[in-house]
Design an enzyme around this catalytic site. Structure first.
Site, PDB file in Angstrom:
ATOM      1  N   TYR A  29       0.824  -1.205   0.000  1.00  0.00           N
ATOM      2  CA  TYR A  29       0.000   0.000   0.000  1.00  0.00           C
ATOM      3  C   TYR A  29       0.856   1.251   0.000  1.00  0.00           C
ATOM      4  CZ  TYR A  29       0.769   1.133   4.973  1.00  0.00           C
ATOM      5  OH  TYR A  29       1.325   1.508   6.168  1.00  0.00           O
ATOM      6  N   ARG A  40       8.165   4.028  -4.924  1.00  0.00           N
ATOM      7  CA  ARG A  40       8.226   3.048  -3.831  1.00  0.00           C
ATOM      8  C   ARG A  40       7.197   1.942  -4.021  1.00  0.00           C
ATOM      9  NH1 ARG A  40       7.608   5.026   2.278  1.00  0.00           N
ATOM     10  NH2 ARG A  40       5.476   5.372   1.543  1.00  0.00           N
ATOM     11  N   ARG A  85      -7.955 -20.901  -1.480  1.00  0.00           N
ATOM     12  CA  ARG A  85      -6.889 -20.569  -0.539  1.00  0.00           C
ATOM     13  C   ARG A  85      -5.727 -21.548  -0.668  1.00  0.00           C
ATOM     14  NH1 ARG A  85      -4.791 -21.625   4.415  1.00  0.00           N
ATOM     15  NH2 ARG A  85      -4.257 -19.848   5.769  1.00  0.00           N
ATOM     16  N   LYS A 116       6.589  -1.972   1.845  1.00  0.00           N
ATOM     17  CA  LYS A 116       5.413  -1.379   2.496  1.00  0.00           C
ATOM     18  C   LYS A 116       4.208  -2.307   2.304  1.00  0.00           C
ATOM     19  CE  LYS A 116       3.159   3.130   3.150  1.00  0.00           C
ATOM     20  NZ  LYS A 116       3.600   3.355   4.537  1.00  0.00           N
ATOM     21  N   GLU A 176      12.050   2.343  14.249  1.00  0.00           N
ATOM     22  CA  GLU A 176      11.165   3.401  13.739  1.00  0.00           C
ATOM     23  C   GLU A 176       9.898   3.439  14.579  1.00  0.00           C
ATOM     24  OE1 GLU A 176      10.221   2.404   9.686  1.00  0.00           O
ATOM     25  OE2 GLU A 176       9.913   0.294  10.190  1.00  0.00           O
ATOM     26  N   LEU A 185      11.243   1.255   7.035  1.00  0.00           N
ATOM     27  CA  LEU A 185      10.623   1.700   5.792  1.00  0.00           C
ATOM     28  C   LEU A 185      11.405   2.873   5.220  1.00  0.00           C
ATOM     29  CD1 LEU A 185       8.134   1.374   3.901  1.00  0.00           C
ATOM     30  CD2 LEU A 185       7.071   3.212   5.210  1.00  0.00           C
TER      31      LEU A 185
END
Length: 288
Positions: free
Chosen positions: A34, A53, A102, A152, A184, A208
């Site tokens: 995301y 990114r 799945r 991310k 972070e 990140l």
């Protein structure tokens, strides 16, 4: 209540009509990435950095990007327009989709249709944040996330739990600690200031690669501020003159307390305040 228009797999639909398969691997396995892009004065902040990114994250997970950068920009602009966003954010998520039943093993990326979703969040007062004027309080927690934090992904359960730990402790956020050093924040990069020197952890798989981080450090160096990229401990942070965080949704946010210890005079520091001013001023000049 006015319904937002959202974007799902090539279509603009009312939010109450948006649908994603229950077999989507983002839902079943957090198999997705995301980005969050801020909107100020109806314009996008650091869009190009977020697009780069995004591609990096997709490549790292061997996922195909279902949309070109040009088309992605058009979707962002259209959502800002139809939802009348002046200040806020656009959330983008791309998952591996629902290639079948799945299964831990996913099929050839070239034969899998990803799921792409975008939606807006109106946040009036984002730039003139009351929190930025008074600063935030953070606590320290153990960092037990997986090793590829530079991607991310939508694996946000532990950061969410960290924010809840902070809330229960009467704080605003948490800084994560690994091997004695700050990595972070739960959704942001962390910095301390000692003297006139800005200290933040260097880029690696451990954190990140923040888009706001990159801009803020560039602006800091252009303003002749000294920047040192290295690890620092939580004890060193508690003895710092000031501290702050950066992210797309907070820009530059002063930190005034760590684990109950006030930094400096317990109010936002001069460096953090100045960097916030510079970031907002320069980013708005380049907003699209």
């Amino acid at each position: 209540m006015t319904l937002r228009t959202v974007y799902v797999n090539g279509e603009y639909v009312p939010e109450n009509e948006a649908r994603v398969s229950i077999f989507d691997r983002g839902f079943l396995m957090a198999d997705g990435v995301y980005e969050v892009t801020s909107v100020l004065d109806g314009k996008l902040i650091d869009f190009d950095g977020h697009a780069v990114r995004l591609q990096r994250s997709l490549d790292a997970l061997d996922m195909v990007n279902p949309i070109s950068t040009e088309d992605l920009l058009e979707v962002h602009r259209e959502l800002v327009r139809v939802n009348e966003v002046e200040e806020g954010m656009i959330y983008l998520q791309i998952t591996r989709g629902a290639p079948g039943d799945r299964d831990f093993v996913f099929p050839d990326p070239e034969t899998t249709e990803p799921t792409i979703v975008l939606f807006t969040q109106n946040k009036p007062g984002l730039a003139d944040s009351p929190a930025a004027r008074k600063g935030i309080k953070v606590i320290s927690i153990e960092d037990i996330r997986w090793g590829r934090r530079d991607i991310k992904t939508v694996q946000l359960l532990y950061p969410s739990m960290g924010k809840m730990m902070a809330k229960k402790a009467g704080a605003d956020d948490a800084w994560m600690i690994e091997d004695g050093y700050v990595t972070e924040g739960t959704s942001n990069n962390a910095y301390i200031v000692k003297g006139s020197k800005i200290i933040t952890r260097a880029l690696s798989n451990d954190i990140l690669h923040g888009i706001t981080r990159a801009s803020v450090l560039r602006f800091a160096r252009e303003a002749q501020m000294e920047v040192e990229e290295r690890n620092f401990t939580i004890d060193e942070a508690k003895e710092a003159d000031e501290a702050f965080i950066t992210s797309a949704s907070t820009f530059v946010m002063p930190v005034v307390e760590i684990d109950g210890v006030a930094l400096g005079d317990g109010v936002p520091g001069r460096v953090a305040q100045r960097l916030r001013e510079i970031y907002l001023e320069e980013s708005l000049k380049k907003a699209i």
